[in-house]
Design an enzyme around this catalytic site. Structure first.
Site, PDB file in Angstrom:
ATOM      1  CB  THR A 188      -0.840   0.162   1.294  1.00 48.73           C
ATOM      2  OG1 THR A 188      -1.666  -1.309   1.347  1.00 48.73           O
ATOM      3  CG2 THR A 188      -1.818   1.158   1.141  1.00 48.73           C
ATOM      4  CD  GLU A 189      -0.979   5.305  -1.029  1.00 46.88           C
ATOM      5  OE1 GLU A 189      -0.408   5.971  -1.596  1.00 46.88           O
ATOM      6  OE2 GLU A 189      -2.399   5.413  -0.896  1.00 46.88           O
ATOM      7  CG  LEU A 190       4.931   2.919  -4.165  1.00 52.34           C
ATOM      8  CD1 LEU A 190       6.038   3.621  -4.970  1.00 52.34           C
ATOM      9  CD2 LEU A 190       4.854   1.427  -4.750  1.00 52.34           C
TER      10      LEU A 190
END
Length: 470
Positions: free
Chosen positions: A139-141
């Site tokens: 998630t979100e890198l």
């Protein structure tokens, strides 16, 4: 040889409707669906552009990462886009990445929940597109050293994350690195500048490079140092048609890239291609979680104030109980409420990219977002407590449920044994009855023998003639 690794993210949360305090205990449907508009403006035309690029340019390849909660909405409201995704998968040149099903922040607090969500997401991807993901996009890198051993143990060969300046220092993001805490796990780092040139600056008339053309963009990539073999361009698919409208020429720009890349000898690789073809140039240590959001490239966009942390802690306080329950609707809501977007809407920090936060948030203020979410979460927790009271400690609850499940398994085993014994008895009774019937049948009398005819000696022919004369 230099290559571009294109990756596009697709995510839409189940946004919460306006949920009042008086709705708690009365209304258990929390959502307001909006995915259709975005799909028509962005996802569908972008997927069609990718299909055109794949058909016209055999060397073009890319990757997609789609959250489970987005897939659920798309299946229900925009099935035509799901059909396009299946066509992309069928080309064999589009890789689907692993990620958390709910687009959650579970990796920061609950390793078991994180592993479960990624596993469920992988199963969904395999079911729909026939691929088993080999590379993880959290998630979100979000990534740090602490996560690497778990990611490797889950079977992934690589993970993609942000090429954050405060982590890289003088180093370039245009290499493959390995995780300091799990050297067998390879890292692909987003080239923030070149990615944001498309995602954020493409239509900015004040930008000194405006207007950006495909040939000039490829020239930038081709002119990077020769030993820098991979340029990772990671962005939301919404970039095309939503963040950068069709009128800016963004779709024409995208479709022209493979043509100029071929002219300059630049290839296209998927993340798995890059990981398998390139060796790590060294280990990269990331002590604290990083992300691709905001200039700070950390997790403060979701956990940067007291409101966000209170909601986050309250949500995961019931994680163990939800995992233990068998209520399908409760588990579904658990996934939907974990989406990081809900916490992002509560952010009070100043974002360096200007109005990005207000553009994403459906609320007038972060406090309104917090109030609405906590009302929904309160109703959800009441439903959880109805099944598993919060007065019982997690360890005690686990022990009780383990005992109950063991008893259920024992009862099931005994029932199977009883069923088997019944079949044996029935079989025995059938055989016994058949033998009894045969024993009771009368025996038929033997047929009488017919008397045998006496057989005399044959009379010689001359005696027969004498007899006739007499």
């Amino acid at each position: 040889m230099k290559a571009i690794c294109f990756y596009f993210q697709i995510h839409q949360p189940f946004r919460l409707k306006r949920y009042r305090f008086f709705d708690i205990g009365n209304d258990h449907y929390y959502y307001d669906d909006i995915v259709t508009r975005i799909a028509q403006r962005s996802y569908i035309p972008a997927a069609e552009s990718l299909l055109n690029m794949l058909e016209q340019h055999p060397h073009f390849r890319c990757a997609l990462s789609i959250t489970g909660v987005a897939l659920e909405q798309l299946e229900q409201y925009v099935p035509e886009f799901v059909d396009l995704l299946k066509k992309l998968a069928a080309t064999g040149r589009v890789e689907f990445l692993a990620e958390t099903y709910a687009h959650s922040l579970s990796s920061l607090t609950d390793p078991e929940e994180f592993a479960n969500q990624v596993k469920v997401h992988d199963a969904k991807i395999y079911e729909m597109f026939g691929q088993k993901p080999k590379v993880l996009r959290n998630t979100e890198l979000i990534y740090c050293d602490e996560l690497a051993p778990q990611i490797l143990s889950m079977g992934y060969k690589g993970v993609i994350t942000e090429g954050a300046k405060h982590i890289l220092g003088w180093k370039s993001p245009n290499y493959v690195y390995s995780a300091a805490s799990a050297p067998k796990l390879k890292l692909l780092l987003r080239n923030a500048k070149l990615s944001d040139d498309i995602a954020k600056r493409f239509s900015n008339t004040d930008w000194e490079e405006y207007p950006l053309t495909a040939d000039r963009y490829i020239d930038w990539i081709a002119s990077t140092p020769a030993d820098e073999q991979i340029v990772n361009l990671f962005m939301n698919l919404e970039t095309f048609g939503e963040f950068q409208s069709r009128e800016t020429g963004i779709f024409q720009f995208l479709e022209a890239l493979p043509f100029f890349a071929k002219e300059r000898g630049v290839e296209f690789w998927t993340p798995s291609d890059a990981i398998s073809k390139l060796k790590s140039v060294g280990e990269l240590s990331i002590l604290h979680p990083i992300s691709w959001t905001d200039e700070s490239r950390d997790t403060t966009a979701w956990l940067g104030n007291k409101l966000q942390n209170e909601a986050f802690d309250k949500l995961y306080s019931v994680a163990e109980r939800v995992r233990l329950c068998d209520d399908r609707r409760l588990k579904q809501d658990w996934y939907y409420l974990q989406a990081a977007d809900h916490l992002f809407y509560m952010a009070t920090k100043h974002f360096a990219d200007g109005a990005a936060h207000s553009n994403f948030s459906p609320y007038e203020t972060p406090f309104q977002a917090f109030t609405n979410y906590m009302n929904v979460l309160s109703d959800f927790i009441v439903r959880v407590e109805e099944q598993y009271p919060l007065s019982i400690e997690n360890e005690e609850l686990n022990a009780l449920l383990t005992t109950i499940r063991n008893q259920e398994q024992e009862i099931e085993t005994l029932n199977k044994e009883v069923a088997s014994m019944r079949k044996n008895i029935e079989h025995f009774n059938e055989e016994h009855l058949l033998r009894g019937k045969k024993a009771a049948e009368p025996v038929a009398d033997a047929p009488e023998e017919k008397p045998k005819k006496a057989v005399g000696k044959k009379t010689p022919a001359k005696n027969k003639a004498a007899a006739k004369k007499n």
